[in-house]
Write a protein that holds these residues in place. Structure first.
Motif, PDB file in Angstrom:
ATOM      1  N   GLU A 247      -7.783   1.735  -2.042  1.00  0.00           N
ATOM      2  CA  GLU A 247      -6.955   1.124  -0.991  1.00  0.00           C
ATOM      3  C   GLU A 247      -6.200   2.137  -0.147  1.00  0.00           C
ATOM      4  O   GLU A 247      -5.903   1.870   1.006  1.00  0.00           O
ATOM      5  CB  GLU A 247      -5.961   0.149  -1.623  1.00  0.00           C
ATOM      6  N   THR A 248      -5.870   3.294  -0.714  1.00  0.00           N
ATOM      7  CA  THR A 248      -5.018   4.246   0.003  1.00  0.00           C
ATOM      8  C   THR A 248      -5.744   5.567   0.204  1.00  0.00           C
ATOM      9  O   THR A 248      -6.652   5.919  -0.547  1.00  0.00           O
ATOM     10  CB  THR A 248      -3.711   4.487  -0.767  1.00  0.00           C
ATOM     11  N   ALA A 249      -5.324   6.290   1.235  1.00  0.00           N
ATOM     12  CA  ALA A 249      -5.991   7.545   1.586  1.00  0.00           C
ATOM     13  C   ALA A 249      -4.956   8.637   1.842  1.00  0.00           C
ATOM     14  O   ALA A 249      -3.834   8.372   2.276  1.00  0.00           O
ATOM     15  CB  ALA A 249      -6.868   7.364   2.822  1.00  0.00           C
ATOM     16  N   ALA A 273      -6.770   2.552   6.426  1.00  0.00           N
ATOM     17  CA  ALA A 273      -6.515   2.255   5.021  1.00  0.00           C
ATOM     18  C   ALA A 273      -5.203   1.477   4.904  1.00  0.00           C
ATOM     19  O   ALA A 273      -4.418   1.399   5.851  1.00  0.00           O
ATOM     20  CB  ALA A 273      -6.444   3.542   4.207  1.00  0.00           C
ATOM     21  N   LYS A 274      -4.982   0.902   3.743  1.00  0.00           N
ATOM     22  CA  LYS A 274      -3.749   0.150   3.508  1.00  0.00           C
ATOM     23  C   LYS A 274      -2.547   1.036   3.767  1.00  0.00           C
ATOM     24  O   LYS A 274      -1.584   0.637   4.433  1.00  0.00           O
ATOM     25  CB  LYS A 274      -3.741  -0.380   2.072  1.00  0.00           C
ATOM     26  N   CYS A 276      -1.790   5.405   4.590  1.00  0.00           N
ATOM     27  CA  CYS A 276      -2.462   6.671   4.884  1.00  0.00           C
ATOM     28  C   CYS A 276      -1.429   7.797   4.914  1.00  0.00           C
ATOM     29  O   CYS A 276      -0.551   7.830   5.781  1.00  0.00           O
ATOM     30  CB  CYS A 276      -3.191   6.581   6.223  1.00  0.00           C
ATOM     31  N   TRP A 349     -14.292   6.720   5.539  1.00  0.00           N
ATOM     32  CA  TRP A 349     -13.566   5.760   4.702  1.00  0.00           C
ATOM     33  C   TRP A 349     -14.472   4.594   4.305  1.00  0.00           C
ATOM     34  O   TRP A 349     -14.508   4.192   3.141  1.00  0.00           O
ATOM     35  CB  TRP A 349     -12.338   5.242   5.439  1.00  0.00           C
ATOM     36  N   GLU A 350     -15.214   4.058   5.232  1.00  0.00           N
ATOM     37  CA  GLU A 350     -16.081   2.918   4.945  1.00  0.00           C
ATOM     38  C   GLU A 350     -17.168   3.299   3.950  1.00  0.00           C
ATOM     39  O   GLU A 350     -17.520   2.508   3.065  1.00  0.00           O
ATOM     40  CB  GLU A 350     -16.714   2.391   6.233  1.00  0.00           C
ATOM     41  N   HIS A 353     -15.218   3.553   0.623  1.00  0.00           N
ATOM     42  CA  HIS A 353     -14.543   2.293   0.295  1.00  0.00           C
ATOM     43  C   HIS A 353     -15.554   1.229  -0.114  1.00  0.00           C
ATOM     44  O   HIS A 353     -15.307   0.429  -1.027  1.00  0.00           O
ATOM     45  CB  HIS A 353     -13.714   1.823   1.493  1.00  0.00           C
TER      46      HIS A 353
END
Length: 484
Positions: A247-249, A273-274, A276, A349-350, A353
């Motif tokens: 969820e987080t980056a 992201a949720k 960052c 990210w995708e 994720h």
């Protein structure tokens, strides 16, 4: 730990024959292993490269336990159809737990005390009635990090192996399933295991006064010769145990003499992201980069921006300093020169994720790049090195030197723990991460990017000095990954 004997479900006539034969020959296995000591030492050499010591290891088809013990797990479990072989294993290796049972029997695998870091099947597929069913039984013993390692003889060697049995150079076996690598990958995929990489090893199974070791190390890895090798290995991951999505980056931005790019980096990083976190790691600049990082952080209090000065020198030191400070589930590297446009970070990210990949590497060499973004000689060198590293790592790489690389923080922690195998050899950090991810068996995925011109400052790459360093990297990788 002692032996655990579970009740056996009814066996097929073939398995009854295999069990009876295994029981009858259990006490002879040590003698046969001594006779083929060189082959087994070569086999173990590569398996120990794949499986570091101190892991939780399950071996299916463990026979009398020699391989499991040689891998030196912190928690080791062995399973074999033969109760007599298991008795031998218990006497020889009391530190580990051994089960007698049928790994194709419904419910048997679920009774084992998993999960495990590695599940090992060496010369086991040949004795099974239903390989796909066996693979399907393994998911409950897996986590996202678990790697399934399958070792088997090349189907091309089958006539020679039967000849070796006739000459009593190899322990005789009952008729086996004969599988090519494509068969193993297909059976695994049908059971929702994804093959991450395949390797061929061991061209000469005989010592021959030391020539066997030299040939297996320095000739067998090369194309054409590798296709003739005796041993195949396939490394897989479970597609049913990928775990929760991150969820987080954390975006780590190494910055040395990049004052003119700091504010642009913050302005151009999109929200994906949720939460960052952005960590600038300043590398002893002479153009006021540190002051600019502090100014930009103060001017953007709504963003989670952190700044630190790297303790040493070189990009690798800066990246690892940022990674060690990071709190995000996912770690991302963004070069401060912004030649990898920050707007493309959501693609990385995708990819991670969605769990399509576990180590995401950018590639600048797929799409056409802006003029002057990369000098011609640099482009040619990158193409050559991409070919070499694809061969060395057994996984496709079109661009090893793209600065943007993405992985989970938990995987970085494991990679860091195992970094001693390669040593402190890489001032860039690119190869340290790539080599570590490859050895760990992470699913590597490349994301093509559109490489842009630098708009501020000068490149810190010297084509000739760093080109020579890359050649050293190739040789280093050959010795530590290929020529084992």
């Amino acid at each position: 730990m002692g032996i655990v004997q579970l009740p056996l479900t009814p066996l097929s006539p073939r398995k009854k024959e295999i069990r009876s034969w295994s029981d009858a020959t259990a006490t002879q296995r040590a003698q046969w292993r001594r006779r083929a000591a060189f082959f087994h030492s070569e086999d173990l050499h590569y398996l120990k490269f794949l499986i570091p010591e101190g892991m939780r290891v399950l071996e299916l088809g463990c026979s009398t336990g020699e391989l499991l013990a040689a891998l030196k797990p912190s928690f080791g479990v062995g399973v074999d159809l033969s109760a007599s072989a298991i008795e031998e294993a218990r006497r020889a290796y009391p530190a580990y737990t051994f089960y007698a049972g049928d790994i194709e029997a419904p419910g048997f695998i679920d009774s084992l005390p998993g999960p495990f870091d590695y599940i090992v099947l060496v010369d086991t597929l040949g004795s099974l009635d239903d390989c796909q069913l066996m693979f399907e039984n393994l998911h409950n013993l897996c986590t996202r990090e678990t790697r399934l390692i399958v070792g088997y003889f090349s189907h091309l060697w089958y006539p020679l192996l039967k000849l070796a049995e006739t000459l009593r150079l190899k322990m005789p076996q009952l008729p086996q399933n004969v599988l090519a690598p494509v068969d193993v990958r297909s059976l695994a995929l049908l059971a929702d295991f994804e093959a991450l990489k395949s390797e061929r090893r061991l061209l000469l199974p005989l010592r021959l006064f030391g020539l066997g070791r030299l040939i297996n190390r320095f000739i067998a890895p090369f194309p054409l010769f590798s296709s003739l090798c005796l041993r195949h290995y396939t490394v897989c991951r479970s597609l049913r145990r990928l775990g929760g999505a991150p969820e987080t980056a954390t975006i780590v931005i190494p910055a040395r003499n990049e004052r003119g790019n700091i504010e642009a980096a913050i302005q151009r990083i999109p929200h994906f992201a949720k939460t960052c976190e952005i960590i600038f790691v300043e590398g002893h600049s002479s153009d006021g980069t540190w002051d600019e990082i502090e100014r930009v952080a103060r001017a953007n209090p709504q963003l989670d921006i952190k700044a630190l000065r790297q303790p040493g020198t070189g990009k690798a030191d800066a990246v690892y300093a940022g990674f060690d400070t990071a709190s995000g589930d996912i770690l991302m590297i963004l070069d401060a020169d912004l030649t990898m446009p920050p707007e493309q970070l959501p693609k990385f990210w995708e990819a991670i994720h969605s769990q399509k990949g576990e180590f995401i590497n950018g590639s600048r060499l797929i799409y056409p790049m802006e003029q002057q973004a990369m000098r011609f000689l640099n482009l040619v060198a990158n193409k050559i090195f991409s070919f070499l590293f694809t061969w060395l790592l057994g996984q496709r790489f079109t661009d090893t030197l793209c600065g943007t690389k993405v992985l989970r923080r938990s995987d970085y922690a494991r990679l860091k723990d195992a970094r001693s195998y390669f040593g402190n050899f890489d001032p860039f950090g690119d190869f340290d991460l790539i080599f570590g991810a490859s050895r760990m068996g992470l699913k590597i995925v490349e994301v093509p990017i559109r490489y842009a011109n630098r708009t501020y400052g000068e490149t810190q790459i010297s084509r000739f000095r760093h080109g020579l360093l890359l050649l050293r990297m190739v040789w280093f990788a050959f010795l530590r990954i290929k020529a084992l």
